[in-house]
Every structure is written in C-alpha cells, then in structure tokens.
Design a protein around this motif. Structure first.
Motif, PDB file in Angstrom:
ATOM      1  N   PRO A   1       0.813  -1.228   0.000  1.00 20.87           N
ATOM      2  CA  PRO A   1       0.000   0.000   0.000  1.00 20.87           C
ATOM      3  C   PRO A   1       0.841   1.271   0.000  1.00 20.87           C
ATOM      4  N   GLU A   2       2.050   1.197   0.576  1.00 14.87           N
ATOM      5  CA  GLU A   2       2.932   2.356   0.580  1.00 14.87           C
ATOM      6  C   GLU A   2       3.351   2.744  -0.829  1.00 14.87           C
ATOM      7  N   LEU A   3       3.400   1.762  -1.720  1.00 18.78           N
ATOM      8  CA  LEU A   3       3.764   2.037  -3.114  1.00 18.78           C
ATOM      9  C   LEU A   3       2.543   2.450  -3.938  1.00 18.78           C
ATOM     10  N   SER A   4       1.432   1.764  -3.735  1.00 13.06           N
ATOM     11  CA  SER A   4       0.258   2.005  -4.569  1.00 13.06           C
ATOM     12  C   SER A   4      -0.367   3.371  -4.313  1.00 13.06           C
ATOM     13  N   ARG A   5      -0.166   3.958  -3.129  1.00 15.62           N
ATOM     14  CA  ARG A   5      -0.802   5.243  -2.832  1.00 15.62           C
ATOM     15  C   ARG A   5      -0.235   6.391  -3.659  1.00 15.62           C
ATOM     16  N   ASP A   6       0.954   6.190  -4.210  1.00 11.70           N
ATOM     17  CA  ASP A   6       1.579   7.247  -5.008  1.00 11.70           C
ATOM     18  C   ASP A   6       1.263   7.141  -6.497  1.00 11.70           C
ATOM     19  N   LEU A   7       0.448   6.176  -6.881  1.00 12.98           N
ATOM     20  CA  LEU A   7       0.128   5.996  -8.292  1.00 12.98           C
ATOM     21  C   LEU A   7      -0.961   6.994  -8.705  1.00 12.98           C
ATOM     22  N   VAL A   8      -0.764   7.638  -9.828  1.00 11.67           N
ATOM     23  CA  VAL A   8      -1.695   8.673 -10.285  1.00 11.67           C
ATOM     24  C   VAL A   8      -2.025   8.484 -11.761  1.00 11.67           C
ATOM     25  N   CYS A   9      -3.057   9.173 -12.201  1.00 14.96           N
ATOM     26  CA  CYS A   9      -3.396   9.273 -13.617  1.00 14.96           C
ATOM     27  C   CYS A   9      -3.136  10.706 -14.071  1.00 14.96           C
ATOM     28  N   TYR A  10      -2.661  10.886 -15.286  1.00 10.21           N
ATOM     29  CA  TYR A  10      -2.410  12.247 -15.772  1.00 10.21           C
ATOM     30  C   TYR A  10      -2.419  12.285 -17.296  1.00 10.21           C
ATOM     31  N   LEU A  11      -2.486  13.497 -17.815  1.00  4.43           N
ATOM     32  CA  LEU A  11      -2.437  13.737 -19.256  1.00  4.43           C
ATOM     33  C   LEU A  11      -1.043  14.220 -19.621  1.00  4.43           C
ATOM     34  N   GLU A  12      -0.500  13.719 -20.724  1.00  2.28           N
ATOM     35  CA  GLU A  12       0.873  14.030 -21.123  1.00  2.28           C
ATOM     36  C   GLU A  12       0.917  14.466 -22.586  1.00  2.28           C
ATOM     37  N   THR A  13       1.715  15.507 -22.854  1.00  2.66           N
ATOM     38  CA  THR A  13       1.885  15.961 -24.247  1.00  2.66           C
ATOM     39  C   THR A  13       3.325  15.822 -24.728  1.00  2.66           C
ATOM     40  N   TYR A  14       4.278  15.666 -23.825  1.00  2.04           N
ATOM     41  CA  TYR A  14       5.704  15.595 -24.188  1.00  2.04           C
ATOM     42  C   TYR A  14       6.151  16.806 -25.008  1.00  2.04           C
TER      43      TYR A  14
ATOM     44  N   LEU B   1      -2.490   8.739 -19.354  1.00  2.00           N
ATOM     45  CA  LEU B   1      -1.602   7.783 -18.695  1.00  2.00           C
ATOM     46  C   LEU B   1      -2.069   7.482 -17.277  1.00  2.00           C
ATOM     47  N   GLU B   2      -1.926   6.219 -16.902  1.00  2.08           N
ATOM     48  CA  GLU B   2      -2.113   5.803 -15.521  1.00  2.08           C
ATOM     49  C   GLU B   2      -0.854   5.077 -15.080  1.00  2.08           C
ATOM     50  N   LEU B   3      -0.302   5.486 -13.970  1.00  2.39           N
ATOM     51  CA  LEU B   3       0.873   4.808 -13.437  1.00  2.39           C
ATOM     52  C   LEU B   3       0.426   3.536 -12.725  1.00  2.39           C
ATOM     53  N   ALA B   4       0.896   2.390 -13.211  1.00  2.00           N
ATOM     54  CA  ALA B   4       0.591   1.111 -12.567  1.00  2.00           C
ATOM     55  C   ALA B   4       1.714   0.691 -11.640  1.00  2.00           C
ATOM     56  N   ASN B   5       2.914   1.268 -11.853  1.00  2.00           N
ATOM     57  CA  ASN B   5       4.060   1.000 -10.982  1.00  2.00           C
ATOM     58  C   ASN B   5       5.065   2.132 -11.149  1.00  2.00           C
ATOM     59  N   LEU B   6       5.794   2.428 -10.065  1.00  2.00           N
ATOM     60  CA  LEU B   6       6.717   3.560 -10.085  1.00  2.00           C
ATOM     61  C   LEU B   6       8.138   3.190 -10.476  1.00  2.00           C
TER      62      LEU B   6
ATOM     63  N   SER C   1       5.380  17.879 -14.508  1.00  2.00           N
ATOM     64  CA  SER C   1       6.092  18.875 -15.301  1.00  2.00           C
ATOM     65  C   SER C   1       5.107  19.895 -15.855  1.00  2.00           C
ATOM     66  N   ALA C   2       5.646  20.880 -16.546  1.00  2.00           N
ATOM     67  CA  ALA C   2       4.796  21.952 -17.074  1.00  2.00           C
ATOM     68  C   ALA C   2       3.823  21.445 -18.113  1.00  2.00           C
ATOM     69  N   ASN C   3       4.158  20.337 -18.771  1.00  2.00           N
ATOM     70  CA  ASN C   3       3.290  19.808 -19.816  1.00  2.00           C
ATOM     71  C   ASN C   3       2.516  18.590 -19.327  1.00  2.00           C
ATOM     72  N   THR C   4       2.352  18.450 -18.010  1.00  2.00           N
ATOM     73  CA  THR C   4       1.646  17.315 -17.431  1.00  2.00           C
ATOM     74  C   THR C   4       0.493  17.812 -16.572  1.00  2.00           C
ATOM     75  N   ILE C   5      -0.677  17.194 -16.745  1.00  2.00           N
ATOM     76  CA  ILE C   5      -1.857  17.591 -15.991  1.00  2.00           C
ATOM     77  C   ILE C   5      -2.341  16.392 -15.190  1.00  2.00           C
ATOM     78  N   VAL C   6      -2.269  16.450 -13.855  1.00  2.21           N
ATOM     79  CA  VAL C   6      -2.768  15.363 -13.027  1.00  2.21           C
ATOM     80  C   VAL C   6      -4.284  15.439 -12.993  1.00  2.21           C
ATOM     81  N   VAL C   7      -4.938  14.301 -13.315  1.00  5.27           N
ATOM     82  CA  VAL C   7      -6.393  14.317 -13.393  1.00  5.27           C
ATOM     83  C   VAL C   7      -7.065  13.462 -12.334  1.00  5.27           C
ATOM     84  N   ALA C   8      -6.372  12.479 -11.775  1.00  2.58           N
ATOM     85  CA  ALA C   8      -7.028  11.606 -10.799  1.00  2.58           C
ATOM     86  C   ALA C   8      -5.981  10.804 -10.054  1.00  2.58           C
ATOM     87  N   SER C   9      -6.383  10.258  -8.945  1.00  2.00           N
ATOM     88  CA  SER C   9      -5.532   9.339  -8.193  1.00  2.00           C
ATOM     89  C   SER C   9      -5.950   7.926  -8.516  1.00  2.00           C
ATOM     90  N   ALA C  10      -4.996   7.052  -8.866  1.00  2.00           N
ATOM     91  CA  ALA C  10      -5.332   5.690  -9.295  1.00  2.00           C
ATOM     92  C   ALA C  10      -5.712   4.850  -8.096  1.00  2.00           C
TER      93      ALA C  10
END
Length: 548
Positions: A297-310, A322-327, A539-548
């Motif tokens: 749970p200590e690892l999974s709590r930091d997983l997030v979903c976000y939009l990326e443009t690179y 994007l959704e982070l499934a693992n860090l 980053s400046a081109n990343t938008i966090v939209v939700a917590s996974a």
C-alpha cells in the motif's frame, strides 16, 4: 495397459483428405471460429444428403442432432459463444474429430458422388483439428484449474465462476481430459477428471464412454497419484465383473491385493476414506492472475493518472491519457491507445497471417513450439493495410520514442486456455539465447507497447511477478514499460506473463521499440544504476487528473 487413441484420430479419412498438415487450431480461438463456418457448411451438406438417403444416413442425422442439442439448436446464434469459451471450444474440437470419425466410414458408403466430392473439397480447403489439437485443448483445463482454483467438476458441469453457463460434458469428454492428463503424468488432476467422468457415466442414459476403459485409467491414475492400492483394487474388481478377459486383471489384482494385505489397519482406513482433492499450484504468479492485490500500500498510494503531451504539437489537442501502474520501474497504462475501428480492422485482416507462436530453445537460434506459450501471432508490415501505418505512428507519439527502427506490429490471438508464461522481452539474457536477435543498428528492445484489441470476459491479465502488478485487458488501452535500464542493461524486474484466458477472445498487438534512434528522448547513461526520470514529477506539460 493397452490403449489405442481412437478418439484422437485424424479428422478426415485418407480417402477424403490425402494430405494433412498439423494446424495447431487449439492455439488460436479465431481458428476455432473459422472452423465453425466450415462446419456449418458441412452440416448443410449432411442435411441435404439425409433428406435423400434417410435409411442409409442414420449416423449422419445423429451427428446433426447431437450438434444441435449441444448448442441449443440455435446454430447461427452461438458461434461467438463457442469461440470465446474454452469449454465449448474443446467440445467443438472433439465434435469435429471424434464424432466425425465414428460416422465417416458410413458417409463414404452412403453419400452420392456429388455430395462426397463436396465434402472432400470443403475439408481439403480448410485446416481441421488433429490429435495435437485434442491434446492441447484438453491439457488447457489443467492450466485453468491450477491458476484460478477451479474444481474439475465445476468445469465439467459448465459452472465456471465469472463466466456464462456452458453445456455439461459427456462422460467421454471428461474422460478425454483426464486421460490426456494421465498421459502427461499429471495424475492428481487426471484422477479428479476421471472421477467426474465416472459420475457422469453413471447418470447417462446413452453411454458415451467405454466403462472398462474408464475404470482402468481411473485405477491407474489414483494409484500413481496417492498410492491408494485399496481404491485401485476395488476398481480392478469392478472391471473383472464387467469383463473377466480384460487385460492385466490378474497382475493388478495380485499387486494391489498384496499392498493392502501387508499394510497396517491405519493405512487401510486412510485409503478407504481418502477423497480425491485436486492440488493447486498456488504460487505468486497464479495469485496475480486471479487479481489478488499484492502490492505494498505504501507504493500504490503514489500511483496517479495524468495527461501528457511531451511538448509534442500533435498531442496538444488530445494528450496521452496515462495511468501509473508501478513507479520503479515505471509501468504505464495508456488509455485510448488504439481506436475500436482500428482494432476491428486489424482483427479482420490478421487471421490469414497467423502462425503458431514459438519460443527460442536453449543452445539454439531456432524457434520451437512450447506448452509455455499458447497463441498464434503475425508481424504485419505497413504495406498490409493503411491502418497499420496509422497505429504505428501513434505508438511513437504515445511513448515519446522514435519508431523508425521499431519492429513490425505484432498481433496475437490466444487459444484454448491461451497464455504466455513468465518471460522477458529483451534479448540480452544471461544464457545468450536471444543475442542473435540484437541487430547492430537497431539494438535491443528498449520498450514494449502492448495494446489490448479486445475485452476478455475472464482471465487473460498481464502480470509482473516481481512488481506485484496485474493489468486486466481493457479494449483500446495499452501497457507500456521499458525493458532496459538507461545504460542499456536488462531490467530483470520486467519479467511478465500473459495469464490463461478463462473465457472470451483475447487479441493483443505489440510494438517493440529498439534502442536505435532514442538518443533524444531516452539517451543512454554511463553506469548501470543510473537514476530513472521520476515518473510522478508533475512537469509543465503534465496535468494530473485523478488518483489511481
């Protein structure tokens, strides 16, 4: 023990199909689906013939009746159901092998010349199952029951958790599964299946299995599984009552009787009360395949979903989801990676290119068939269809990698209980098995972009045993990860598996990016444990939209 594998005979008599090539139909559900179209045409021919020669074609009419009864008499409505169910697929393969074998001689005698020619032509134009297909589909049930902790009895009676109810097995069908597992020395599972076959046999009005053959393989499997000489002895006595001339009765009675007589009273009571219980391989891999949450749970709590443009202008209007499934290492789920229309187009053009997936053998550069990989694959060049070029282009945008040296798009269709056991995608393995696949200009596989082209009713997850990550297929989504550290060394933590498909049709496509051309967005570092870019830094081109 004398046994002739009559039920697994080649699907067509030599007079109907002189040349036959093994087709590995069990390795791809889409091949089962294609086979059903051919079978429907065969049924139409048989119906027409039966009208003309009713008296001579009694077996042909029974063949049709059995098919209609097994699949609810709605032939046109059930093709998809059959193609997406391992149980129905196995029953169907058995139907077009064993059942056809029983009536083929009669067909030759009774069908008029033009109908014989029609059958010969139809079956020569299509790939039909052989003994390996029966074996492969039967052994798949052992894999499914082990992975998902399913009782053979539940499978045989069509009561598989999380799936639609399917027709119950006949005694013969349950025997085929148990017998094949006994041949593979999987005696515990074989005993359970043969016990189920005997229970079904005892309730069948029209017997589908030879009684003595069933009892013989049951006693053989029980004794080799648990050493229960008492149960084996009782079964041999039952065989003797049915057929006193049956092979090996005196020897087996003497062997089992001697063990029982020389055993202690406690041992005898244990054997009398012993109930066959399937033994499951409850390992880490199977737990992940079942969807058990094993991540810290200590690892999974930091997983997030976000939009990326690179900072890619192409992605400004529609960023990558994007959704982070693992860090560490990073494993992403990329949503809307492939459109439904694109996936359906690829699935339409793909089947004609499919061939059995292989693995590289130890001390060899050649691919070989393996029970650790049950699927069919194809590599599709962009010249095959315009959709391939479009999909390839987007994989480069979605990953921010250079796709110019990437491999051709690979498509996969999984078979009866289809899966791919734990493996790596990189070629720099310690044994050097895949080193010959590292091209000088392209390098190794730096990253994998795995697109799911279908939903799967049950099973079929992608799991990473070292990371405790489970990704269930979502049509249109993709899994994305790096196979190599930034210095080019293999990342052993990326070991992954494709879990067995319990129910449904699983289609995936892979895009493997090579090291070549990645010096801008994924430059090579100088030492092995170079820090990875922090995936959860906004980053400046990343938008966090939700917590996974």
């Amino acid at each position: 023990m004398e046994f002739h594998i009559k039920v697994f005979a080649v699907v067509v008599l030599a007079s109907l199909l002189p040349i036959y090539v093994s087709s590995d139909i069990f390795a791809s559900m889409v091949d089962v689906e294609t086979l059903m179209d051919t079978e429907k045409n065969l049924l139409d021919i048989l119906r027409e013939t039966a009208q003309k020669e009713i008296e001579k074609l009694t077996l042909a009419k029974r063949y049709i009746s059995k098919f209609k009864k097994a699949y609810n008499s709605h032939v046109d409505d059930t093709w998809e159901d059959i193609a997406t169910s391992p149980i129905k697929a196995f029953q169907f393969i058995k139907h077009v092998t064993a059942d056809w074998k029983l009536m083929s001689t009669k067909i030759e005698e009774s069908i008029v010349n033009d109908r014989t020619a029609s059958v010969r032509l139809l079956r020569s134009e299509r790939r039909f199952p052989d003994e390996d297909d029966i074996k492969g589909s039967a052994l798949a049930f052992n894999r499914l029951q082990n992975t998902y902790k399913i009782q053979p009895r539940d499978i045989a009676y069509g009561k598989v958790p999380g799936t639609r109810r399917t027709p119950a097995f006949t005694s013969r069908e349950a025997f085929i599964v148990g017998h094949q597992q006994a041949l593979e020395k999987q005696f515990n599972s074989a005993s359970a299946w043969l016990e189920v076959s005997l229970d079904i046999f005892n309730t069948e009005t029209v017997k589908t299995q030879t009684h003595t053959e069933l009892l013989d393989w049951l006693q053989y499997s029980i004794f080799h599984d648990s050493g229960n000489a008492y149960r084996a002895l009782e079964l041999m006595k039952d065989i003797q009552k049915i057929d006193p001339t049956y092979a090996n009765i005196p020897d087996n009675l003497k062997t089992y009787g001697g063990i029982v007589e020389n055993g202690t009273a406690a041992e005898l009571e244990r054997m009398k009360s012993e109930v066959i219980q399937p033994k499951y391989i409850d390992d880490h891999y199977a737990a992940l395949c079942r969807g058990e949450d094993l991540m810290d749970p200590e690892l999974s709590r930091d997983l997030v979903c976000y939009l990326e443009t690179y900072d890619n202008p192409y992605l400004l209007i529609q960023p990558v989801k994007l959704e982070l499934a693992n860090l560490d290492p990073v494993v992403y789920v990329v949503y809307n990676a492939i459109l439904d229309s694109q996936a359906e187009r690829i699935k339409k053009i793909g089947p004609q290119h499919l061939f059995r997936a292989k693995v590289i053998a130890q001390n060899s550069t050649q691919g070989v068939n393996s029970d650790t990989r049950i699927s069919k694959i194809a590599f599709l060049e962009e010249s095959v269809d315009e959709v391939i070029k479009t999909v390839n282009a987007y994989t480069g945008h979605a990953t921010n990698l250079n796709a110019s040296l990437a491999e051709h798009l690979q498509i996969n269709n999984y078979g009866v209980g289809g899966y791919y056991y734990s493996h790596y995608d990189f070629f720099r393995d310690k044994e050097g098995v895949g080193h010959h696949l590292i091209e000088s200009k392209k390098g190794d596989r730096i990253a994998t972009f795995l697109m799911y082209m279908s939903d799967v009713e049950s099973g079929g997850a992608t799991v990473f045993p070292h990371l405790n990550v489970t990704l269930f297929p979502v049509k249109g989504a993709a899994a994305f990860w790096y196979n190599l550290h930034m210095d080019g060394e293999p990342d052993q933590r990326t070991l992954h598996s494709g879990c067995p498909v319990l129910s449904g049709m699983k289609w995936v496509s892979n895009k493997w990016f090579r090291e070549g051309g990645q010096y801008v967005t994924r430059p090579c570092a100088l030492f092995q444990d170079s820090p990875e870019p922090e995936p959860n830094v906004v980053s400046a081109n990343t938008i966090v939209v939700a917590s996974a």
